[in-house]
Design an enzyme around this catalytic site. Structure first.
Site, PDB file in Angstrom:
ATOM      1  N   LYS A 262      80.709 -13.002  50.204  1.00 17.96           N
ATOM      2  CA  LYS A 262      79.893 -12.354  51.241  1.00 17.96           C
ATOM      3  C   LYS A 262      80.751 -11.802  52.384  1.00 17.96           C
ATOM      4  O   LYS A 262      80.400 -10.802  53.007  1.00 17.96           O
ATOM      5  CB  LYS A 262      78.861 -13.348  51.797  1.00 17.96           C
TER       6      LYS A 262
ATOM      7  N   SER B 262      79.474 -17.568  47.468  1.00 15.23           N
ATOM      8  CA  SER B 262      79.222 -17.021  48.820  1.00 15.23           C
ATOM      9  C   SER B 262      80.478 -16.573  49.559  1.00 15.23           C
ATOM     10  O   SER B 262      80.366 -15.883  50.575  1.00 15.23           O
ATOM     11  CB  SER B 262      78.488 -18.046  49.677  1.00 15.23           C
TER      12      SER B 262
ATOM     13  N   VAL C 118      79.170 -22.114  46.641  1.00 19.17           N
ATOM     14  CA  VAL C 118      78.639 -23.244  45.869  1.00 19.17           C
ATOM     15  C   VAL C 118      79.459 -23.590  44.626  1.00 19.17           C
ATOM     16  O   VAL C 118      79.200 -24.597  43.982  1.00 19.17           O
ATOM     17  CB  VAL C 118      77.163 -23.069  45.442  1.00 19.17           C
TER      18      VAL C 118
ATOM     19  N   TYR D  92      74.852  -8.073  42.736  1.00 21.29           N
ATOM     20  CA  TYR D  92      75.096  -9.272  43.555  1.00 21.29           C
ATOM     21  C   TYR D  92      75.640 -10.428  42.715  1.00 21.29           C
ATOM     22  O   TYR D  92      76.569 -11.129  43.130  1.00 21.29           O
ATOM     23  CB  TYR D  92      73.789  -9.667  44.254  1.00 21.29           C
TER      24      TYR D  92
ATOM     25  N   TYR E 128      77.238 -22.292  56.908  1.00 20.93           N
ATOM     26  CA  TYR E 128      75.773 -22.377  57.010  1.00 20.93           C
ATOM     27  C   TYR E 128      75.355 -23.332  58.116  1.00 20.93           C
ATOM     28  O   TYR E 128      75.928 -23.311  59.191  1.00 20.93           O
ATOM     29  CB  TYR E 128      75.159 -22.762  55.651  1.00 20.93           C
TER      30      TYR E 128
HETATM   31  O1  DON Z   1      73.166 -16.551  45.769  1.00 22.04           O
HETATM   32  C1  DON Z   1      73.492 -17.694  45.484  1.00 22.04           C
HETATM   33  O2  DON Z   1      72.699 -18.630  45.578  1.00 22.04           O
HETATM   34  C2  DON Z   1      74.906 -17.944  45.034  1.00 22.04           C
HETATM   35  N1  DON Z   1      75.382 -16.870  44.203  1.00 22.04           N
HETATM   36  C3  DON Z   1      75.838 -18.108  46.198  1.00 22.04           C
HETATM   37  C4  DON Z   1      75.399 -19.193  47.165  1.00 22.04           C
HETATM   38  C5  DON Z   1      76.520 -19.894  47.814  1.00 22.04           C
HETATM   39  O3  DON Z   1      77.643 -19.871  47.366  1.00 22.04           O
HETATM   40  C6  DON Z   1      76.174 -20.708  49.002  1.00 22.04           C
HETATM   41  N2  DON Z   1      77.357 -21.395  49.498  1.00 22.04           N
HETATM   42  N3  DON Z   1      77.661 -22.451  49.799  1.00 22.04           N
END
Ligand code: DON
Length: 309
Positions: free
Chosen positions: A68, A65, A263, A193, A245
């Site tokens: 992003k 994330s 994550v 993505y 978040y």
């Molecule tokens: O889209 C997803 O679920 C992952 N590629 C990224 C989510 C993420 O890193 C949330 N962060 N804490």
């Protein structure tokens, strides 16, 4: 007075590392489940080029994330903010990063912000280009420019692992497509993505990106502007309001630094006007943020009075 030496950082890493025992690595993306939960590393990149660091700093990780913020900066430059904010909002959700709940209650079904998955998928949808390769190349070129390193790439294994299992993100995409927020083929968007999320680097590289955001988009060593200051300002604001978040409020109170987590266990920090921070600690808390990474930032912020508030 900011932290001046790698030795000071080593002490903080030692203290924060205890927390890794209380977190869990993400395994909903199977490849991420292979990370060592006890890893912890940090780098601080100063505008004068100095860099201090501690922990397993050579370990590479995927941005997840954290990407992003970077894709948002790119589309703001490519499309301009009126176009972008017609399609994605500016408000925090208070929900987990992958929640679909608010989308259903919004009319139009415009995602509340670009840091949650729904909003990030819309942002990635806006990256210009005719093919996934061309669009991903634009993003990668921008990331390479931010770091000053042409060798930055992505981890194919992690990208594939997420692509094969990303059914929640597929659901978000189909919902957005049904409501005409996105127009393209869902598998194509997910291909782009998941590659974006799998861009790979170490904490030194991440600290360098944080430093460019901290310095309002200018590389202080060359004087080159990599993004308009308004774009850097918008990104940092989202990092404060939505970067962690549904832990963003507590993070702002306890730490007070614009930051973005992923994550994989990465956290990028941008201390305005001062320096960039890159952290990697794959054991996560229940909200999906690096548990020891947050502790480390808490120690740093308290010891060196870094809160911007
Ligand atoms: O889209 C997803 O679920 C992952 N590629 C990224 C989510 C993420 O890193 C949330 N962060 N804490």
């Amino acid at each position: 007075m900011p932290c001046q030496s790698s030795d000071e950082l080593k002490l903080l890493v030692k203290e924060a590392k205890v927390c890794t025992n209380y977190g869990k690595v993400a395994d909903y993306i199977p490849e991420l489940g292979k990370a060592n939960p006890n890893d912890l590393s940090i780098a601080i990149n100063y505008p004068d080029g100095r860099c201090i660091s501690a922990g397993d700093i050579d370990k590479k990780f995927t941005l997840q994330s954290i990407s992003k913020v970077i894709s948002l900066a790119l589309v703001l430059m490519e499309r301009g903010s009126p176009y972008v904010f017609e399609r994605v909002g500016m408000e925090p959700t208070g929900d987990p990063f992958n929640s679909i709940a608010k989308l259903e209650t919004m009319a139009p079904a415009k995602p509340l912000n670009p840091m949650i998955n729904a909003g990030a998928l819309v942002v990635t949808h806006m990256i210009k280009g005719d093919t996934v390769e061309e669009r991903f190349h634009r993003l990668l070129t921008f990331i390479r420019e931010l770091i000053g390193d042409d060798t930055i790439g992505y981890c194919e294994r992690v990208a594939r692992s997420e692509f094969e299992t990303a059914n929640l993100n597929r659901a978000l995409c189909y919902f957005l497509k049904q409501h005409k927020i996105i127009q393209e083929d869902v598998e194509t968007l997910l291909d782009l993505y998941t590659k974006q999320c799998a861009v790979e680097m170490n904490c030194l590289d991440l600290a360098r990106i944080g430093m460019i955001f901290a310095m309002d988009g200018v590389d202080p060593l060359t004087g080159k502007r990599i993004m308009p200051d308004d774009v850097a300002r918008i990104c940092k604001t989202f990092m404060v309001t939505c970067g962690m978040y549904n832990a963003s409020g507590e993070f702002a109170i306890k730490i007070g630094i614009p930051a973005k987590s992923g994550v994989s266990g990465g956290i990028m920090g941008a201390v305005p006007g001062k320096f960039g921070i890159g952290i990697f600690g794959p054991a996560l808390d229940e909200k999906g943020n690096s548990i020891a990474g947050i502790r480390l930032l808490e120690l740093l912020s308290k010891n060196y009075r870094l809160s911007m508030f």
